[in-house]
Write an enzyme that holds these catalytic residues in place. Structure first.
Site, PDB file in Angstrom:
ATOM      1  N   CYS A  78       0.834  -1.183   0.000  1.00 47.74           N
ATOM      2  CA  CYS A  78       0.000   0.000   0.000  1.00 47.74           C
ATOM      3  C   CYS A  78       0.875   1.240   0.000  1.00 47.74           C
ATOM      4  CB  CYS A  78      -0.917   0.007   1.200  1.00 47.74           C
ATOM      5  SG  CYS A  78      -2.220   1.208   1.021  1.00 47.74           S
ATOM      6  N   CYS A 113       3.129   2.130   2.666  1.00 53.58           N
ATOM      7  CA  CYS A 113       4.397   1.405   2.821  1.00 53.58           C
ATOM      8  C   CYS A 113       5.584   2.281   2.417  1.00 53.58           C
ATOM      9  CB  CYS A 113       4.426   0.166   1.945  1.00 53.58           C
ATOM     10  SG  CYS A 113       3.187  -1.055   2.360  1.00 53.58           S
ATOM     11  N   ASP A 129      15.272  26.109 -32.347  1.00 56.17           N
ATOM     12  CA  ASP A 129      16.549  26.554 -32.868  1.00 56.17           C
ATOM     13  C   ASP A 129      16.504  26.276 -34.372  1.00 56.17           C
ATOM     14  OD1 ASP A 129      19.301  27.252 -32.877  1.00 56.17           O
ATOM     15  OD2 ASP A 129      19.797  25.130 -32.960  1.00 56.17           O
ATOM     16  N   ASP A 152      19.782  21.674 -29.965  1.00 54.47           N
ATOM     17  CA  ASP A 152      20.663  20.517 -30.117  1.00 54.47           C
ATOM     18  C   ASP A 152      21.375  20.129 -28.831  1.00 54.47           C
ATOM     19  OD1 ASP A 152      22.634  22.419 -29.872  1.00 54.47           O
ATOM     20  OD2 ASP A 152      22.937  22.584 -32.028  1.00 54.47           O
ATOM     21  N   ASP A 155      22.908  25.039 -27.188  1.00 52.74           N
ATOM     22  CA  ASP A 155      21.629  25.579 -26.743  1.00 52.74           C
ATOM     23  C   ASP A 155      21.337  25.223 -25.291  1.00 52.74           C
ATOM     24  OD1 ASP A 155      21.205  26.557 -29.305  1.00 52.74           O
ATOM     25  OD2 ASP A 155      20.299  24.678 -29.963  1.00 52.74           O
TER      26      ASP A 155
HETATM   27  P1  ADP Z   1      22.453  28.935 -35.093  1.00 53.67           P
HETATM   28  O1  ADP Z   1      21.736  29.773 -34.095  1.00 53.67           O
HETATM   29  O2  ADP Z   1      21.678  28.883 -36.380  1.00 53.67           O
HETATM   30  O3  ADP Z   1      22.781  27.581 -34.562  1.00 53.67           O
HETATM   31  P2  ADP Z   1      25.136  30.128 -34.645  1.00 53.67           P
HETATM   32  O4  ADP Z   1      24.753  30.979 -33.486  1.00 53.67           O
HETATM   33  O5  ADP Z   1      26.012  28.978 -34.369  1.00 53.67           O
HETATM   34  O6  ADP Z   1      23.839  29.688 -35.493  1.00 53.67           O
HETATM   35  O7  ADP Z   1      25.873  31.054 -35.712  1.00 53.67           O
HETATM   36  C1  ADP Z   1      25.273  32.268 -36.166  1.00 53.67           C
HETATM   37  C2  ADP Z   1      25.946  32.832 -37.393  1.00 53.67           C
HETATM   38  O8  ADP Z   1      27.304  33.144 -37.112  1.00 53.67           O
HETATM   39  C3  ADP Z   1      25.998  31.885 -38.566  1.00 53.67           C
HETATM   40  O9  ADP Z   1      24.820  31.936 -39.313  1.00 53.67           O
HETATM   41  C4  ADP Z   1      27.194  32.429 -39.338  1.00 53.67           C
HETATM   42  O10 ADP Z   1      26.806  33.531 -40.133  1.00 53.67           O
HETATM   43  C5  ADP Z   1      28.126  32.921 -38.262  1.00 53.67           C
HETATM   44  N1  ADP Z   1      29.127  31.929 -37.937  1.00 53.67           N
HETATM   45  C6  ADP Z   1      29.217  31.213 -36.779  1.00 53.67           C
HETATM   46  N2  ADP Z   1      30.272  30.388 -36.816  1.00 53.67           N
HETATM   47  C7  ADP Z   1      30.868  30.535 -38.022  1.00 53.67           C
HETATM   48  C8  ADP Z   1      32.001  29.941 -38.677  1.00 53.67           C
HETATM   49  N3  ADP Z   1      32.720  29.006 -38.099  1.00 53.67           N
HETATM   50  N4  ADP Z   1      32.290  30.355 -39.924  1.00 53.67           N
HETATM   51  C9  ADP Z   1      31.551  31.288 -40.515  1.00 53.67           C
HETATM   52  N5  ADP Z   1      30.484  31.878 -39.963  1.00 53.67           N
HETATM   53  C10 ADP Z   1      30.135  31.524 -38.737  1.00 53.67           C
HETATM   54 MG    MG Z   2      22.700  25.707 -33.385  1.00 46.17          MG
END
Ligand code: ADP
Ligand code: MG
Length: 750
Positions: free
Chosen positions: A26, A29, A439, A638, A642
């Site tokens: 029960c 318990c 996202d 992901d 995030d």
């Molecule tokens: P999300 O929110 O879509 O996951 P991120 O915050 O990781 O994207 O990145 C935002 C933006 O920053 C990308 O869309 C890109 O324009 C730029 N960026 C981020 N990392 C890189 C990289 N390694 N090379 C070129 N651009 C980048």
């Molecule tokens: Mg992302």
């Protein structure tokens, strides 16, 4: 050769012991068991789950000590570790079921003829010479039957009282014990009692025992079915693996497989542990873990998950995760934890159940006094029957079962569809979500961007632009970087050496090459670096309006060109979003990408509200803002960058892929990337909460309405008194009904 040596080290640091508790009958318990375990030295904390009769003990403890402590208060325990333990537990449950059935049958076989004979006036009346002999024998046999069929109630009651609390056993023992005692006194003192009071209740005592024991048996059965999901998951664990050692293939028990060992997997076989294919290819059925029924093609370099089934090819794999580290082990652990977690609603009910028994005994005593003082003659007889009926009917069993049993079934049901619910509160809240924040990259879209166009400015070529961009992106693990690098590899471009690499979160990357500064990223990066990009704005907008992500390459402060990358929307994102909207949920998308790209993707996916150019850390602020407006927010991301937003949300959904299922972040883990699982999880949550409420309402109505009827409150007005045997049947049925209702969730269509 690496053999599984580090397993013992892991078990040492885990320090959690899982016990199967035997003899819990029960909800009351739960407290007794918890207190007993807490008293053992070394115990840090304990969670007792009434639905599957288990306890999880944290701390460095000796299982034998735990068992002793439990035995002292009337229970027993078995350690649960492996598949074998689970089988042993199942066997024990089956035996228990059989024993309870036998006891119930024995009690019924004696009680029913006794009752029917009474109706037909076959028995000699008390107070006559034949009568006193007859009833003396009946009293003795009844005692024997009660001892055999109901002994466990009495020993349980004594032990629980000694442990400082009263449980359901105490109620049943008091009710039936008093019935026997009263009846025996009545037949011995028939001469001195008024004739109306000389009615024996032997049949009531045994029939109550028969009913309650039968209820216990049925409940054991139904509970077994309710926990079938976890058994299925455990059953997925392969027992052996075919390892390649010194050039020979040998079958070894799964515990002996080490990390980095090479394993042969033949067609139709279960993949033994997590690993990577090193030779060969095949298609793999992963439906048991991801809920996705279409087989997945796998070849060299692809990850495979232990417990999934290899369909046609034969391949060699290298073990990467073994023992408690495998995806399957994590899933099992997570499901178990979630199944025994109590959402707020359950914690409240447990507290009510704990005080229920003493309250009921109090009500029974009041009932007795009231009838004795104010009742019609024979007042003692009435006082006795009514208080006994109160004791029997008022057990809060159904109340205690209502929440945990539904949670257990629902969590198991979710796991079968590839949704891992990590705690009861998430399950309770998911259905109330008013806004879902998605996202973009990897959640709405595939997360596997590809280069779609390269735009060189005068004096530059596509090749050089790509070569320079790829050379610096080689140091980044962003998915966008992957797209650039793989395009360069496809065109067989050579990478140049770079120095001073730096990733700017949410903006791009910078580095030095041949003494020159190279920048690669979005407009925000260029703005913060003071680079003039006015000349290429039209070009950038053009790409962005098509839903692509353009990135600017800057050499020595001058724009050299643009590389545009596209990430396609997952094929079921659109459907998932429209389902969410149909459910009345607002859908937002947040992304670090630029406004125009985000708008284009949102339009295609059917999302109305977009927040673009949000840096990863600010995603949590977006969630917070929505919450401040009174929204209940579900965040889908992901689980890696995030994580803060997932944690801030009321319910965080972490999207997983393959072996990287991000189990540690998020309240809900979606094992295979489809967004459709979000509305599914919400529907399951709604159904579960509805189920729990039905259970609670049923149990509550039962307990609250039955007690006054049992106490005889209807008698003065309608002349209605509840038969104590009916009370026993009702009590037994109430728990069976609750468990059966919860089991309906297993067949829920999502
Ligand atoms: P999300 O929110 O879509 O996951 P991120 O915050 O990781 O994207 O990145 C935002 C933006 O920053 C990308 O869309 C890109 O324009 C730029 N960026 C981020 N990392 C890189 C990289 N390694 N090379 C070129 N651009 C980048
Ligand atoms: Mg992302």
């Amino acid at each position: 050769m690496a053999v599984a040596v580090d397993q013992s080290a892991q078990t040492e640091e885990e320090q959690s012991t899982r016990l199967s508790i035997i003899g819990m009958r029960c909800a009351g318990c739960v407290k007794t068991v918890e207190n007993a375990i807490k008293g053992v030295t070394g115990v840090k904390s304990v969670v007792v789950n009434f639905a599957d009769h288990t306890a999880v003990v944290e701390g460095e403890v000796d299982p034998a000590k735990l068992r002793e402590a439990l035995q002292e208060v009337g229970y027993d325990a078995a350690l649960m570790e492996s598949f074998e333990d689970l089988e042993a537990q199942e066997r024990m449950e089956e035996e228990r079921y059989q024993t309870l059935l036998r006891k119930s049958a024995a009690a019924g076989a004696w009680g029913i003829p006794l009752m029917v004979g009474g109706w037909l006036d076959l028995w000699p009346p008390i107070g006559t010479p034949q009568g006193s002999d007859f009833w003396a024998i009946v009293s003795l046999i009844t005692f024997g039957v009660m001892y055999y069929a109901g002994g466990h109630f009495f020993s349980g009651a004594v032990k629980s009282l000694r442990g400082g609390s009263a449980n359901m056993d105490a109620l049943i023992a008091m009710g039936t014990g008093a019935a026997w005692l009263y009846s025996t006194i009545v037949i011995d003192f028939a001469e001195v009692l008024p004739p109306e009071a000389t009615h024996p209740y032997f049949e009531a005592a045994v029939i109550i025992i028969a009913f309650v024991t039968l209820g216990g048996a049925l409940e054991t059965r139904a509970r077994g079915r309710a926990s079938s999901a976890i058994r299925k998951l455990i059953g997925l664990q392969p027992r052996t693996a075919r390892v390649v050692r010194n050039g020979q293939e040998i079958d070894v028990p799964i515990e002996e497989v080490g990390v980095d060992e090479i394993i042969r997997v033949r067609p139709g076989e279960k993949i033994p542990v997590d690993g990577v294919i090193v030779d060969g290819h095949s298609s793999v059925d992963e439906s048991m873990l991801t809920g996705e029924s279409i087989p997945v093609e796998k070849s060299e370099g692809d990850e495979v998950i232990g417990g999934t089934v290899n369909l046609r090819g034969s391949f060699l794999m290298k073990a990467t995760h073994i023992g408690k580290d495998t995806v399957l082990s994590h899933i099992i652990e997570s499901v178990r934890q979630a199944q025994s977690s109590k959402p707020a609603i359950g914690r409240m009910v447990d507290q009510i159940a704990a005080v229920f028994v003493p309250v009921v005994v109090g009500i029974a005593a009041l009932t007795f006094l009231a009838w004795w003082s104010f009742g019609p003659e024979p007042s003692l007889g009435y006082a006795f029957v009514t208080s006994m009926t109160v004791l029997v009917i008022a057990c809060p069993c159904a109340l205690g079962l209502a929440t945990p049993i539904s949670i257990m079934v629902a969590v198991g049901r979710a796991a079968q569809s590839g949704i891992l619910i990590r705690n009861g509160d998430a399950l309770q809240t998911a259905g109330r979500i008013t806004t879902v924040v998605l996202d973009k990259t990897g959640t709405v879209t595939e997360g596997k961007p590809r280069v779609t166009s390269i735009y060189p400015r005068t004096g530059w070529t596509e090749e050089v632009i790509l070569q320079l961009a790829a050379s610096i992106e080689a140091g980044s693990e962003h998915p966008l970087a992957g797209a650039i690098v793989s395009e360069a590899q496809q065109r067989s471009l050579e990478m140049k050496p770079v120095s001073g690499f730096e990733a700017v979160t949410g903006k791009g990357v910078k580095a030095n090459m041949d003494g020159q500064q190279v920048l690669f990223g979005n407009a925000a990066l260029m703005e913060s670096e003071g680079i003039e990009i006015r000349d290429v704005l039209d070009q950038l907008d053009n790409f962005a309006e098509q839903g692509q992500t353009p990135m600017i390459l800057v050499l020595d402060k001058k724009v050299a060109g643009i590389i545009s990358v596209a990430d396609i929307i997952k094929n079921d994102s659109k459907q998932a979003i429209s389902e969410l909207k149909e459910m009345g949920v607002r859908v937002w998308m947040v992304t670090g990408d630029n406004e125009k790209t985000a708008q284009a993707i949102a339009r295609e996916a059917g999302i109305d509200q977009v927040r673009a150019q949000v840096l990863p850390d600010d995603k949590a602020n977006v969630v917070r803002e929505l919450q401040a407006k009174g929204e209940i927010v579900g965040m889908v991301g992901d689980g890696i960058n995030d994580a803060p937003a997932l944690a801030q949300a009321n319910v965080g959904f972490a999207i997983g892929t393959g072996t990287d299922i991000a189990i540690e972040s998020g309240d809900v883990v979606i094992m295979q990337g489809s967004l459709l699982k979000v509305p599914e999880a919400m529907k399951l949550s709604r159904a579960t909460v509805r189920n729990i409420k039905q259970n609670l309402l049923g149990a509550f109505i039962y307990n609250v309405s039955a007690i006054p009827v049992a106490a005889g409150m209807l008698y003065p007005f309608f002349g209605i008194l509840l038969n104590p045997m009916i009370a026993g049947a009702a009590m037994a049925m109430s728990s069976v009904t609750v468990v059966t209702n919860a089991n309906r969730l297993r067949y829920l269509k999502l």
